[in-house]
Structures are given as structure tokens and as C-alpha cells.
Design a protein around this motif. Structure first.
Motif, short mmCIF file in Angstrom:
data_model
loop_
_atom_site.label_atom_id
_atom_site.label_comp_id
_atom_site.label_asym_id
_atom_site.label_seq_id
_atom_site.Cartn_x
_atom_site.Cartn_y
_atom_site.Cartn_z
N LYS A 233 87.86 -1.68 -49.36
CA LYS A 233 88.74 -0.69 -48.47
C LYS A 233 88.79 -1.37 -47.07
O LYS A 233 87.55 -1.19 -46.30
CB LYS A 233 88.31 0.57 -48.88
N ARG A 234 89.88 -1.61 -46.51
CA ARG A 234 90.01 -2.11 -45.15
C ARG A 234 89.36 -0.99 -44.22
O ARG A 234 88.62 -1.19 -43.31
CB ARG A 234 91.43 -2.32 -44.84
N GLU A 235 89.70 0.20 -44.33
CA GLU A 235 89.04 1.42 -43.72
C GLU A 235 87.51 1.60 -43.52
O GLU A 235 87.11 2.25 -42.84
CB GLU A 235 89.94 2.80 -44.12
N ASN A 236 87.05 0.99 -44.63
CA ASN A 236 85.61 1.15 -44.46
C ASN A 236 84.78 -0.05 -43.96
O ASN A 236 83.57 -0.10 -43.80
CB ASN A 236 85.06 1.15 -45.99
N VAL A 237 85.48 -0.96 -43.49
CA VAL A 237 85.01 -2.17 -42.69
C VAL A 237 84.52 -1.75 -41.39
O VAL A 237 85.21 -1.28 -40.54
CB VAL A 237 86.23 -3.35 -42.64
N GLU A 238 83.14 -1.79 -41.40
CA GLU A 238 82.58 -1.29 -40.20
C GLU A 238 81.94 -2.67 -39.20
O GLU A 238 81.92 -2.37 -38.06
CB GLU A 238 81.08 -0.52 -40.51
N THR A 239 81.87 -3.76 -39.52
CA THR A 239 81.45 -4.87 -38.75
C THR A 239 82.94 -5.50 -38.17
O THR A 239 84.04 -4.77 -38.66
CB THR A 239 80.88 -5.93 -39.55
N LYS A 240 82.91 -6.51 -37.33
CA LYS A 240 84.35 -7.00 -36.72
C LYS A 240 84.87 -7.81 -38.00
O LYS A 240 84.34 -8.36 -38.59
CB LYS A 240 83.77 -8.04 -35.53
N TRP A 255 95.72 -7.52 -46.61
CA TRP A 255 96.21 -7.01 -47.45
C TRP A 255 95.31 -5.72 -47.99
O TRP A 255 94.17 -5.93 -48.30
CB TRP A 255 96.06 -8.00 -48.70
N ASP A 256 96.13 -4.88 -48.60
CA ASP A 256 95.58 -3.61 -49.14
C ASP A 256 95.81 -3.54 -50.58
O ASP A 256 96.90 -3.73 -51.15
CB ASP A 256 95.96 -2.06 -48.53
N GLY A 262 90.65 -5.13 -58.39
CA GLY A 262 89.79 -6.08 -59.09
C GLY A 262 90.25 -7.39 -59.04
O GLY A 262 89.36 -8.49 -59.34
N GLY A 263 91.35 -7.79 -58.72
CA GLY A 263 91.79 -9.16 -58.58
C GLY A 263 91.48 -9.75 -57.09
O GLY A 263 91.65 -11.07 -56.95
N GLY A 264 91.30 -9.00 -56.02
CA GLY A 264 91.23 -9.56 -54.93
C GLY A 264 90.96 -8.76 -53.50
O GLY A 264 91.38 -9.27 -52.54
N ALA A 265 90.58 -7.60 -53.67
CA ALA A 265 90.24 -6.54 -52.71
C ALA A 265 89.18 -6.71 -51.53
O ALA A 265 89.41 -6.13 -50.53
CB ALA A 265 90.28 -5.07 -53.13
N ILE A 266 88.47 -7.50 -52.12
CA ILE A 266 87.29 -7.42 -51.14
C ILE A 266 87.18 -8.16 -49.83
O ILE A 266 87.78 -9.04 -49.63
CB ILE A 266 85.91 -7.98 -51.99
N PHE A 267 86.73 -7.24 -49.01
CA PHE A 267 86.25 -7.92 -47.36
C PHE A 267 84.70 -8.20 -47.43
O PHE A 267 83.91 -7.26 -48.09
CB PHE A 267 86.66 -6.89 -46.36
N SER A 268 84.22 -9.27 -46.84
CA SER A 268 82.88 -9.60 -46.76
C SER A 268 82.39 -10.47 -45.82
O SER A 268 83.33 -10.91 -45.18
CB SER A 268 82.33 -10.26 -48.16
#
Length: 373
Positions: A233-240, A255-256, A262-268
Motif C-alpha cells: 500500500k503506497r500510503e503505508n510507505v514510511e521511508t523515502k 501504481w496502486d 498479488g501480481g505487482g503491488a509491493i513497494f520495497s
């Protein structure tokens, strides 16, 4: 004039490379700056060759895993110069590497005896899939389900081009499965890459657990491996969050995802992904081991496990690998389990950039150099 400037820049541009250790900078004969410790001239040249065509403001965040030890490297292209930055804690969209995490969730469900890989996904849904062919969980995870790449009721020409998945919710997915589903082939017979299949897998695992895809990731994977800067979830990204770029170098929307997360949502970050990478070297970890077992032979050079692609190397070894691409980002992750080596690259190079394949080329080129050190 342009050719003369380009030639001049090629001669003078220096790539300043850094690892976790401190080293003295030296200049190679080709004009590229390298460190005495950690990064070789060959690796430096690979970085230069594969990034020189990208637009200004391009960033690459790279993890080198050598014999189980991690070094980080960050580079940015600014004013046609490639320079050192520290971005290993910065978040990027990882795109389809998300599918490995979705398959890892599936493996958790199997190990917890909540389902079996060969179970029909229909048996866990309260609505009827409109297909004469049953699809198993394994077939969703290894791209042999027969499902197309995208659902027919997601027309990419009619959605927000800069954020195409954001409005594809549960109602639309259920409508597709109950009314419009049409398989390209009988399940289990052929490998055909499907974002839809991985999306359905994430959706169904969340449905079975009466939870959300994000909650499953946090509970089963991110917390376990101390991946504090990872989320779907983009809104949960706490780092830069590094800004994604269009092919022309202008910034683009993130992209949201909704039902197809499950196909491609993760930020890391490469820091987080390196922790997940190191965990793959532990053969006593049953959940991860299961994802790496071959489930289907694609061709003589590639098989697929659950999410992971298993590649044969010219030296006789194997790599597990996955890449990803979204409107503003490209990623690649390859691990040599036998030697505990790996390369993880996150970038804000658009998947629509004509040179996006350079990210995979760089990943494979760099991991080859680890064999030689």
C-alpha cells in the motif's frame, strides 16, 4: 556538436561506486571511478554500459550478496553524469517480483495445512467460476493456469494510463470470473505468464484467511524477515519513496493495486529484499524451500517453481530469478543458492523505456562477476 559532447562526456563521466565498507577511490583507464575495495573494474564497466542511455534522475539501488554477505550500491544520473548516492533504504515499486511473495504466502498456507497445491481454487470460493476446467493453486503460481495476461474487463486503453490497476476491485474480478473468464489453453499444459493468475492467487488467499493481502504480507513475511520498509500500500510507505520516471525522464504516478495486488503491488527497498534473499539460503526454511522446487519445465534452460523462475547457467549451476516492471520502475533479482551469491536491482527506469532490458542484463552480468572473485 552533439557527437563531440557525447564523446567528451563518455571520456569524463565517472561512476562512483560504494559498498558498506569504506574504500579509496581510484580511476580506471576508461575514466570510470571505482573503489579499491568491493567493486571491480569489470563491474564498474557493466554499470556504465547498462545505465548510460537512461534519462537524468534515473536511480539504481543495488544489493551485492557475496557468500552470504551484503554490500549496497546506489547510483543516480544527474546532468548526464552518473554519481554515487545512498539509497539502499529508499522504496521503489518492485513490480512483478511481488509474485514471488504471493507464491511464498501460498507456501505458508500449504505448510500450515490450510490447503494443498493441487486443490481446485473453486473449492475455496463462495461463487462459481464460469469455466469447465478446474484451476489449481499450483497452476496460478507457476503460470500454467491457461489464464490470459490480463482480465478481459480491464481495458488498458480505457483506464488511467499512469495508474491502470487502481480501480480494478473485487467486484470487477468476481464479475470476470463468473461471467467472462476464457482460458487460452487447458490448465497444466503450458507456461503462459499471467498477471491475472497471480492477482487471483493473492485475492483468494486473502479471502480464505478472511484478511487482506497486505495483512498477510505483513504477518507471514515482512515481519518475519524484518522487512520494515515493505508494503503493498503506497500510503503505508514510511521511508523515502524514489519517484518513478516515464521513458522521457519526467516523473510519473505510482501504481496502486486493488484486487490484483498479488501480481505487482509491493513497494520495497534493496535492504529489505536482501534480507529475503539471505533467507533463501537457509534450506531448513520449509516455506521458502517449497517455492524453489521445480513444478514445470518451460524449456531446456528454464523451469518454474512457485513464483521463482529457475535458470540453468552456462557454468552448470542454477539461478532463481524474477524481474518486474511498472510505469515508472524496473527491477531484477537473481540468487545463486549454491554459492550464496545474489544481485538485487531496483530502479526508477520505466518498464516502457526501450532500454529497460538493460536492468536484467546488468543483473545477470553482475552475478556472473561474483563467480570470479
Amino acid at each position: 556538436m552533439k557527437k563531440r559532447i557525447r564523446k567528451y562526456l563518455t571520456a569524463l563521466i565517472g561512476i562512483v561506486l560504494s559498498s558498506c565498507s569504506n574504500g579509496q577511490i581510484t580511476v580506471a583507464e576508461n575514466g570510470i571511478e571505482i573503489l579499491n575495495s568491493g567493486i571491480t573494474k569489470e563491474q564498474s564497466q557493466l554499470l556504465f554500459d547498462n545505465t548510460k542511455s537512461f534519462p537524468n534522475n534515473t536511480q539504481l539501488s543495488i544489493a551485492f550478496i557475496k557468500n552470504g554477505k551484503i554490500d549496497f550500491l546506489g547510483i543516480a544520473r544527474t546532468n548526464d553524469t552518473i554519481r554515487l548516492i545512498e539509497n539502499y533504504k529508499n522504496a521503489f515499486e518492485i513490480g512483478s517480483i511481488t509474485k514471488v511473495f504471493t507464491a511464498t504466502l501460498l507456501s505458508h498456507f500449504v505448510n500450515d495445512q490450510k490447503l494443498k497445491l493441487e486443490d481446485n481454487i473453486q473449492d475455496y470460493l463462495d461463487f462459481e467460476i464460469n469455466s469447465k476446467n478446474g484451476i489449481t493453486f499450483k497452476e496460478l503460481a507457476n503460470h500454467t493456469s491457461g489464464l490470459p495476461r490480463l482480465p478481459s474487463n480491464l481495458n488498458l486503453l480505457l483506464v488511467d494510463q499512469d495508474n491502470p490497476y487502481k480501480d480494478y476491485g473485487e467486484e470487477k474480478l468476481i464479475s470476470y470470473l463468473t461471467k467472462e473468464i476464457e482460458l487460452n489453453h487447458e490448465p497444466g499444459l503450458k507456461y503462459e505468464y499471467s498477471n491475472l493468475g497471480a492477482g487471483i492467487l493473492g485475492f483468494e488467499l486473502a479471502t480464505i484467511s478472511k484478511s487482506s493481502y497486505e495483512s498477510l504480507l505483513q504477518e507471514k513475511i515482512f515481519t518475519k524477515y524484518k522487512m520494515a520498509n515493505s508494503t503493498s500500500k503506497r500510503e503505508n510507505v514510511e521511508t523515502k519513496l524514489t519517484k518513478g520516471l516515464k521513458p522521457n525522464g519526467k516523473t510519473t504516478s505510482n501504481w496502486d493495486f486493488d484486487a490484483l495486488a498479488g501480481g505487482g503491488a509491493i513497494f520495497s527497498t534493496v535492504e529489505d529484499l536482501s534480507k529475503f534473499g539471505l533467507a533463501q539460503f537457509d534450506n531448513t526454511n520449509n516455506e521458502l524451500t517449497l517455492t524453489r522446487k521445480p513444478t514445470f519445465k518451460v524449456n531446456d534452460n528454464m523451469s518454474i517453481g512457485l513464483g521463482w523462475h529457475i535458470l540453468k547457467r552456462k557454468n552448470g549451476g542454477e539461478l532463481i530469478w524474477h524481474n518486474g516492471g511498472t510505469g515508472g520502475y524496473t527491477s531484477s533479482m537473481a540468487l545463486d543458492l549454491e554459492n550464496k551469491n545474489g544481485i538485487i536491482i531496483l530502479s526508477n527506469v520505466s518498464a516502457f523505456n526501450k532500454s529497460m532490458g538493460n536492468i536484467d542484463q546488468l543483473c545477470f552480468g553482475l552475478i556472473k562477476t561474483l563467480d570470479e572473485k
